[in-house]
Design a protein around this motif. Structure first.
Motif, PDB file in Angstrom:
ATOM      1  N   LYS A   6     -67.405-127.765 -68.421  1.00 22.27           N
ATOM      2  CA  LYS A   6     -65.940-128.152 -67.924  1.00 22.27           C
ATOM      3  C   LYS A   6     -65.219-128.649 -69.118  1.00 22.27           C
ATOM      4  CE  LYS A   6     -63.877-132.002 -65.250  1.00 22.27           C
ATOM      5  NZ  LYS A   6     -63.999-133.145 -64.459  1.00 22.27           N
ATOM      6  N   GLU A   7     -65.611-128.958 -70.261  1.00 20.04           N
ATOM      7  CA  GLU A   7     -65.014-129.264 -71.364  1.00 20.04           C
ATOM      8  C   GLU A   7     -64.594-127.572 -72.178  1.00 20.04           C
ATOM      9  OE1 GLU A   7     -66.412-133.205 -73.482  1.00 20.04           O
ATOM     10  OE2 GLU A   7     -67.966-131.400 -73.463  1.00 20.04           O
ATOM     11  N   ILE A  21     -65.663-119.385 -63.213  1.00 24.60           N
ATOM     12  CA  ILE A  21     -66.931-119.911 -63.604  1.00 24.60           C
ATOM     13  C   ILE A  21     -68.031-119.618 -62.402  1.00 24.60           C
ATOM     14  CG2 ILE A  21     -68.178-122.051 -64.097  1.00 24.60           C
ATOM     15  CD1 ILE A  21     -65.596-123.307 -64.819  1.00 24.60           C
ATOM     16  N   THR A  22     -69.239-119.355 -62.708  1.00 23.07           N
ATOM     17  CA  THR A  22     -70.265-119.236 -61.664  1.00 23.07           C
ATOM     18  C   THR A  22     -71.301-120.404 -62.163  1.00 23.07           C
ATOM     19  OG1 THR A  22     -71.276-117.545 -62.626  1.00 23.07           O
ATOM     20  CG2 THR A  22     -69.810-116.958 -60.614  1.00 23.07           C
ATOM     21  N   GLY A  23     -71.825-121.320 -61.397  1.00 20.89           N
ATOM     22  CA  GLY A  23     -72.868-122.219 -61.875  1.00 20.89           C
ATOM     23  C   GLY A  23     -72.184-123.772 -61.969  1.00 20.89           C
ATOM     24  N   GLU A  24     -73.080-124.466 -62.589  1.00 19.31           N
ATOM     25  CA  GLU A  24     -72.629-125.877 -62.655  1.00 19.31           C
ATOM     26  C   GLU A  24     -71.738-126.246 -63.776  1.00 19.31           C
ATOM     27  OE1 GLU A  24     -76.016-128.172 -62.412  1.00 19.31           O
ATOM     28  OE2 GLU A  24     -76.803-127.508 -60.455  1.00 19.31           O
ATOM     29  N   GLU A  25     -70.828-127.013 -63.528  1.00 17.65           N
ATOM     30  CA  GLU A  25     -69.804-127.498 -64.508  1.00 17.65           C
ATOM     31  C   GLU A  25     -70.225-128.490 -65.786  1.00 17.65           C
ATOM     32  OE1 GLU A  25     -65.653-127.982 -63.722  1.00 17.65           O
ATOM     33  OE2 GLU A  25     -65.605-126.371 -62.488  1.00 17.65           O
ATOM     34  N   ARG A  62     -84.203-122.957 -68.233  1.00 17.39           N
ATOM     35  CA  ARG A  62     -85.133-123.884 -67.524  1.00 17.39           C
ATOM     36  C   ARG A  62     -85.733-124.886 -68.574  1.00 17.39           C
ATOM     37  NH1 ARG A  62     -87.860-118.988 -65.217  1.00 17.39           N
ATOM     38  NH2 ARG A  62     -86.463-118.219 -63.657  1.00 17.39           N
ATOM     39  N   LYS A  63     -85.662-124.478 -69.667  1.00 20.70           N
ATOM     40  CA  LYS A  63     -86.351-125.146 -70.821  1.00 20.70           C
ATOM     41  C   LYS A  63     -85.392-126.522 -71.127  1.00 20.70           C
ATOM     42  CE  LYS A  63     -89.257-121.899 -72.915  1.00 20.70           C
ATOM     43  NZ  LYS A  63     -89.582-120.963 -74.238  1.00 20.70           N
ATOM     44  N   GLU A  64     -84.107-126.009 -71.129  1.00 23.20           N
ATOM     45  CA  GLU A  64     -83.006-127.197 -71.448  1.00 23.20           C
ATOM     46  C   GLU A  64     -81.587-126.814 -70.752  1.00 23.20           C
ATOM     47  OE1 GLU A  64     -81.008-129.541 -75.196  1.00 23.20           O
ATOM     48  OE2 GLU A  64     -82.698-128.111 -75.709  1.00 23.20           O
ATOM     49  N   SER A  65     -81.043-125.916 -71.458  1.00 23.34           N
ATOM     50  CA  SER A  65     -79.873-125.262 -70.840  1.00 23.34           C
ATOM     51  C   SER A  65     -79.412-123.975 -71.487  1.00 23.34           C
ATOM     52  CB  SER A  65     -78.829-126.517 -70.900  1.00 23.34           C
ATOM     53  OG  SER A  65     -78.521-126.842 -72.405  1.00 23.34           O
ATOM     54  N   LEU A  66     -78.598-123.293 -70.940  1.00 28.89           N
ATOM     55  CA  LEU A  66     -77.835-122.218 -71.453  1.00 28.89           C
ATOM     56  C   LEU A  66     -76.572-121.765 -70.750  1.00 28.89           C
ATOM     57  CD1 LEU A  66     -78.668-119.827 -73.520  1.00 28.89           C
ATOM     58  CD2 LEU A  66     -79.241-118.518 -71.682  1.00 28.89           C
ATOM     59  N   ILE A  67     -75.314-121.487 -71.643  1.00 29.92           N
ATOM     60  CA  ILE A  67     -74.276-121.113 -71.226  1.00 29.92           C
ATOM     61  C   ILE A  67     -73.912-119.723 -71.537  1.00 29.92           C
ATOM     62  CG2 ILE A  67     -71.928-121.500 -70.902  1.00 29.92           C
ATOM     63  CD1 ILE A  67     -72.486-124.373 -71.474  1.00 29.92           C
ATOM     64  N   LEU A  68     -73.368-118.843 -70.696  1.00 31.93           N
ATOM     65  CA  LEU A  68     -73.064-117.328 -71.087  1.00 31.93           C
ATOM     66  C   LEU A  68     -71.473-117.319 -70.971  1.00 31.93           C
ATOM     67  CD1 LEU A  68     -73.748-114.521 -71.937  1.00 31.93           C
ATOM     68  CD2 LEU A  68     -73.839-114.154 -69.498  1.00 31.93           C
ATOM     69  N   VAL A  69     -71.026-116.917 -72.054  1.00 33.10           N
ATOM     70  CA  VAL A  69     -69.708-116.316 -71.824  1.00 33.10           C
ATOM     71  C   VAL A  69     -69.561-114.921 -71.936  1.00 33.10           C
ATOM     72  CG1 VAL A  69     -67.192-116.286 -73.180  1.00 33.10           C
ATOM     73  CG2 VAL A  69     -68.761-118.425 -73.307  1.00 33.10           C
TER      74      VAL A  69
END
Length: 306
Positions: A6-7, A21-25, A62-69
């Motif tokens: 979101k930020e 966006i796709t996925g949780e903000e 799944r281990k923690e988090s990942l975001i793709l641009v």
């Protein structure tokens, strides 16, 4: 520092970057990584989604988090992690990392003159950094927000450096060129170099460059020019706006490199050659004659490959 999807997209909105966006903000990360060295808790980017290691990325998420641009208009199936599709993904990614992780960038250093630098000029703009063991002569003028790194020598003729320019370590600006004629006693005499060097705004000069001052006029590097390491720019050269000159390029004297042209690593440009705007000189090429606007050349000697 933690930053959420979101930020990130709020930042994109503030600077006018189109996105979806796709996925949780509310997914957050605290670092960044390249696509070929993924790590949990990070944001990464990709230009071409057909090369995406989707299963490995899902595992990392799944281990923690990942975001793709990723590039706006693309579509990635099977992603368990948030994807931000943004116009010009590379630009969007690095503007975002500078916004949220810029404190990690060593280029964002304190603006000061290091104690071992020798600076004779009084013509220094605001927010300038000058590194260790650098020498700057009295007839040099330096604009605002300039960075001059370590072991740089700037002297010889009148030299001007525009705003927001970066000069990397080991570079010499203003040296005398290699141009000889026979004297009355038949000994070789170096032609006097009366000119200077003019460097524009938003220029990046790589490490260990040599920029020779002009002979009867100035050597000129216009705004937004970028050079990589080990580049030689000779007397009276004109490097026009936005040209990019990569590692190990040798440019002989009185040569013109056109706007937004690209000179690949190891290329050699002969004396007096004119490289047209938006042209491309291939890796290791030896250019002996004019390259027309928008053309691509390659080889020894370089020939048109369009």
């Amino acid at each position: 520092m933690e930053v959420t999807v979101k930020e990130i997209v709020s930042f994109y909105e503030s600077i006018g970057i189109k996105y979806r966006i796709t996925g949780e903000e509310d997914v957050s990360v605290h670092s960044f990584c390249p696509l070929n060295a993924l790590k949990s808790g990070s944001v990464t980017w990709a230009r071409h989604l057909h090369k995406i290691p989707i299963e490995k990325m899902n595992e990392v998420h799944r281990k923690e988090s990942l975001i793709l641009v990723a590039e706006y208009g693309e579509e990635l199936a099977g992603a368990e992690f948030p994807v931000i599709y943004a116009e010009n993904a590379q630009r969007a990614f690095f503007l975002m990392t500078e916004r949220f992780f810029g404190f990690l960038n060593p280029e964002n250093r304190e603006r000061k003159i290091e104690r071992t630098a020798v600076v004779d000029t009084k013509q220094i703009g605001k927010n300038v950094y000058i590194g260790h063991h650098t020498y700057i002569a009295s007839d040099v003028s330096i604009g605002d927000n300039v960075t001059i790194m370590h072991n740089v020598t700037i002297e010889g003729g009148t030299i001007s450096i525009g705003d927001h320019t970066i000069i990397e370590s080991g570079t010499t600006i203003g040296a005398q060129g290699f141009s000889y004629f026979k004297g009355l006693d038949e000994r070789e005499i170096c032609a006097p170099h009366y000119g200077g060097v003019r460097i524009g705004n938003h220029v990046k000069i790589g490490a260990n460059n040599t920029i020779i001052r002009g002979c009867l006029a100035d050597t000129v590097i216009e705004d937004d020019v970028k050079t990589a390491d080990l580049v030689c720019i000779s007397h009276n050269d004109l490097i026009k706006q936005g040209a990019q000159i990569t590692c190990g390029v040798m440019i002989a004297g009185s040569t013109t490199v056109g706007e937004h042209s690209w000179i690949a690593p190891g290329a050699v440009l002969n004396n007096g050659v004119n490289i047209g705007e938006n042209s491309y000189v291939g890796i290791g090429s030896v250019v002996l004659k004019k390259v027309r606007e928008g053309h691509k050349v390659f080889g020894v000697p370089a020939i048109n490959i369009d």
